[in-house]
Write a protein that holds these residues in place. Structure first.
Motif, PDB file in Angstrom:
ATOM      1  N   ALA A  64       0.808  -1.215   0.000  1.00 53.01           N
ATOM      2  CA  ALA A  64       0.000   0.000   0.000  1.00 53.01           C
ATOM      3  C   ALA A  64       0.846   1.273   0.000  1.00 53.01           C
ATOM      4  O   ALA A  64       0.503   2.251  -0.660  1.00 53.01           O
ATOM      5  N   VAL A  65       1.935   1.280   0.719  1.00 53.52           N
ATOM      6  CA  VAL A  65       2.716   2.506   0.859  1.00 53.52           C
ATOM      7  C   VAL A  65       3.840   2.592  -0.166  1.00 53.52           C
ATOM      8  O   VAL A  65       4.099   3.660  -0.722  1.00 53.52           O
ATOM      9  N   PHE A  66       4.496   1.476  -0.443  1.00 55.18           N
ATOM     10  CA  PHE A  66       5.688   1.512  -1.289  1.00 55.18           C
ATOM     11  C   PHE A  66       5.496   0.826  -2.628  1.00 55.18           C
ATOM     12  O   PHE A  66       6.467   0.578  -3.338  1.00 55.18           O
ATOM     13  N   ASP A  67       4.264   0.485  -2.983  1.00 55.04           N
ATOM     14  CA  ASP A  67       3.925  -0.095  -4.286  1.00 55.04           C
ATOM     15  C   ASP A  67       4.731  -1.355  -4.582  1.00 55.04           C
ATOM     16  O   ASP A  67       5.242  -1.553  -5.683  1.00 55.04           O
ATOM     17  N   SER A  68       4.842  -2.208  -3.592  1.00 56.25           N
ATOM     18  CA  SER A  68       5.556  -3.467  -3.744  1.00 56.25           C
ATOM     19  C   SER A  68       4.572  -4.562  -4.164  1.00 56.25           C
ATOM     20  O   SER A  68       3.374  -4.330  -4.260  1.00 56.25           O
ATOM     21  N   LYS A  69       5.080  -5.762  -4.371  1.00 54.79           N
ATOM     22  CA  LYS A  69       4.223  -6.894  -4.710  1.00 54.79           C
ATOM     23  C   LYS A  69       3.464  -7.351  -3.472  1.00 54.79           C
ATOM     24  O   LYS A  69       4.046  -7.529  -2.411  1.00 54.79           O
ATOM     25  N   LEU A  70       2.158  -7.537  -3.615  1.00 59.93           N
ATOM     26  CA  LEU A  70       1.349  -8.002  -2.480  1.00 59.93           C
ATOM     27  C   LEU A  70       1.384  -9.519  -2.379  1.00 59.93           C
ATOM     28  O   LEU A  70       1.665 -10.063  -1.311  1.00 59.93           O
ATOM     29  N   LEU A  71       1.125 -10.203  -3.442  1.00 54.62           N
ATOM     30  CA  LEU A  71       1.021 -11.661  -3.432  1.00 54.62           C
ATOM     31  C   LEU A  71       2.312 -12.291  -3.943  1.00 54.62           C
ATOM     32  O   LEU A  71       2.381 -12.833  -5.039  1.00 54.62           O
ATOM     33  N   SER A  72       3.324 -12.214  -3.119  1.00 51.40           N
ATOM     34  CA  SER A  72       4.614 -12.806  -3.446  1.00 51.40           C
ATOM     35  C   SER A  72       5.009 -13.725  -2.293  1.00 51.40           C
ATOM     36  O   SER A  72       5.238 -13.260  -1.171  1.00 51.40           O
ATOM     37  N   LEU A  73       5.060 -15.012  -2.551  1.00 60.92           N
ATOM     38  CA  LEU A  73       5.391 -15.975  -1.502  1.00 60.92           C
ATOM     39  C   LEU A  73       6.794 -15.729  -0.948  1.00 60.92           C
ATOM     40  O   LEU A  73       6.995 -15.788   0.267  1.00 60.92           O
TER      41      LEU A  73
END
Length: 130
Positions: A64-73
């Protein structure tokens, strides 16, 4: 084989973001959750369940804050490992404190993570003979 540590730890390729969100915020929350679990006299294995939920929240903050991958195992497992470590440490420190202070007539501190029975002499405490 070339291993890039920032890339291994976090999708942002920034160790600063990793340390801020995962280690400081997530680790701090995990430490407090581990302490709270010990204060409620819950068994130690329940900390693992709480930390898996907390690591999902840490992953969401990265998203949400740093635009990273959410669904990354991979990155979830890195966050979970940090949360599990800090949660377990918080649990053990508080449990050792509880056992040494609330039951001080029978237990004493044997380090930051352990306690022992008063008057117990283990083989490492006893002098070696002959």
């Amino acid at each position: 084989m070339h291993i890039n540590i920032p890339e291994f730890l976090t999708a942002e390729r920034s160790l600063g973001v990793f340390f801020l969100v995962t280690v400081i915020m997530g680790g701090g929350a995990a430490w407090l959750a581990g302490r709270a679990s010990a204060l409620a006299w819950r068994p130690g294995w329940q900390v693992a369940g709480f930390m898996l939920i907390l690591s999902a929240a840490v992953r969401f903050i990265h998203f949400a804050v740093f635009d990273s991958k959410l669904l990354s195992l991979h990155y979830y497992l890195v966050d979970a490992a940090v949360c599990l470590l800090f949660g377990w440490l918080g649990f053990r420190v508080m449990r050792a404190t509880q056992m040494a202070t609330r039951y001080s007539w029978i237990n004493e501190r044997a380090g930051p993570f352990r306690w022992r029975r008063r008057g117990d002499t283990t083989s490492e405490d006893m002098p070696k003979s002959g």
